[in-house]
Design an enzyme around this catalytic site. Structure first.
Site, PDB file in Angstrom:
ATOM      1  CB  CYS A  29      46.807   8.158 -45.297  1.00  0.00           C
ATOM      2  SG  CYS A  29      44.988   8.003 -45.477  1.00  0.00           S
ATOM      3  CD  GLN A  30      43.728  12.862 -40.752  1.00  0.00           C
ATOM      4  OE1 GLN A  30      43.872  11.842 -40.078  1.00  0.00           O
ATOM      5  NE2 GLN A  30      42.731  13.866 -40.758  1.00  0.00           N
TER       6      GLN A  30
END
Length: 365
Positions: A152-153
């Site tokens: 994800c991030q």
């Protein structure tokens, strides 16, 4: 004359439905009352802290084979949630799957930012903490390169780090990572400026007012992406399974993770929202971390890009944009027919994903 609604219920039927719902709710309360706090375990795989740097901890998961494959893999998760989502329960754990297949697995735990951390920047996280963890592994294990998994991030962070330090990364794996934040498929992207209109938030003003961004504020924003499904519907659906203690325990594990959201260091959060989402600077080659510009064309090593086909947070096209941004001649995409969270907790995905990662790494080591 108004015709009778074809699905209208009689008062007796409504009363019967309410009685049945009350019965299920009562059975559910009894089932939940049997779930002890110690039963709602998360992050179940044994691990040891091997390095600390301020609020950040580098963990090594206890190997499950005699001679783990080298170089090790370092997992970088997002700042916005706790990383135990990838180790939520024993039978649905990406970490356990990788260990069982012979990998040596490390994880960066970003910790919980405090008030005095509001000035931490992306430079601090990527060129500071992340680089320190990578260098610790390289020096302690006497190796030149590691394998990097960014989720994800954390996948976006891993892309930045690898572009800035390609000599330190042997193989790069990204999972549900936002790359092009102006694809029009996701509501989050539209909120942040993908429509071409004025963005709906001013991140700098929010940081000026709040300092660190509270985890509850982030949670509310994510819930508003699917307010019915992520709010009311999941609790209504729970009535049908509350009498199943195992299912109730798993539900509570998910709820614990959802509401265990760290505050976000103000400066880093504002930079990420402004430069990655509102300006879409990563795919445009306009991101600078510290004094260095992030050029994804510097990523020439093998890349495995994993995305979720039904992802409402990071639409598939956002992740797939990586293919045209890197110059690696060994680029592979793998997808699964799940949503963003399903990538971590789907039983089917956890049967297939660890094996896919290990097979891919073995072919390149």
């Amino acid at each position: 004359m108004i015709p009778e609604f074809p699905l209208a219920l009689s008062s007796e039927q409504i009363a019967a439905e309410l009685v049945e719902m009350s019965r299920r709710a009562a059975d559910g309360v009894r089932a939940l009352s049997q779930v002890r706090t110690e039963d709602v375990l998360v992050g179940i795989t044994p691990k040891t802290a091997v390095y600390h740097d301020d609020l950040v901890t580098l963990f090594r998961y206890t190997p499950r084979v005699a001679a783990p494959m080298q170089p090790p893999v370092l997992i970088t998760y997002a700042l916005v949630n706790r990383p135990y989502m990838i180790d939520l329960q024993e039978d649905r754990s990406l970490v356990r799957g990788l260990l069982d297949l012979g990998l040596d697995v490390y994880l960066i735990d970003w910790g919980y930012p405090q008030r005095n951390d509001r000035w931490l920047s992306l430079d601090d996280y990527i060129n500071g903490y992340m680089n320190d963890c990578v260098d610790y592994l390289r020096q302690s294990l006497k190796i030149e390169q590691i394998n990097l998994i960014g989720i994800c991030q954390g996948g976006t962070f891993s892309l930045c780090y690898t572009a800035l330090n390609p000599h330190k990364i042997a193989n790069l794996i990204t999972m549900v990572a936002p790359v092009d934040c102006h694809v029009a498929d996701g509501l989050l992207n539209l909120w942040m400026g993908a429509s071409g209109s004025m963005p709906t938030i001013q991140p700098e003003k929010m940081v000026e007012a709040l300092g660190n961004i509270p985890g509850d504020v982030m949670n509310f924003g994510f819930l508003m992406l699917k307010p019915f499904e992520l709010g009311l519907q999941k609790y209504l659906s729970l009535l049908d399974t509350l009498d199943d203690t195992a299912h109730s325990t798993n539900f509570l594990r998910m709820e614990k993770w959802i509401f265990d959201s760290p505050d976000q260091a103000g400066a880093a959060w504002a930079e990420f929202v402004r430069h990655f989402y509102i300006e879409n600077g990563l795919i445009k080659g306009q991101i600078a971390i510290g004094e260095q510009r992030v050029d994804l064309q510097q990523i020439t090593m093998p890349v495995l890009n994993v995305y979720a086909e039904k992802d409402h947070l990071v639409p598939p096209k956002s992740s797939q944009a990586l293919a045209r941004a890197v110059t690696s001649t060994d680029y592979t995409e793998v997808s699964f027919p799940v949503g963003h969270i399903g990538m971590y907790v789907s039983a089917r995905v956890q049967q297939q994903l660890p094996q896919a990662i290990v097979d891919w790494l073995k072919a390149r080591n």
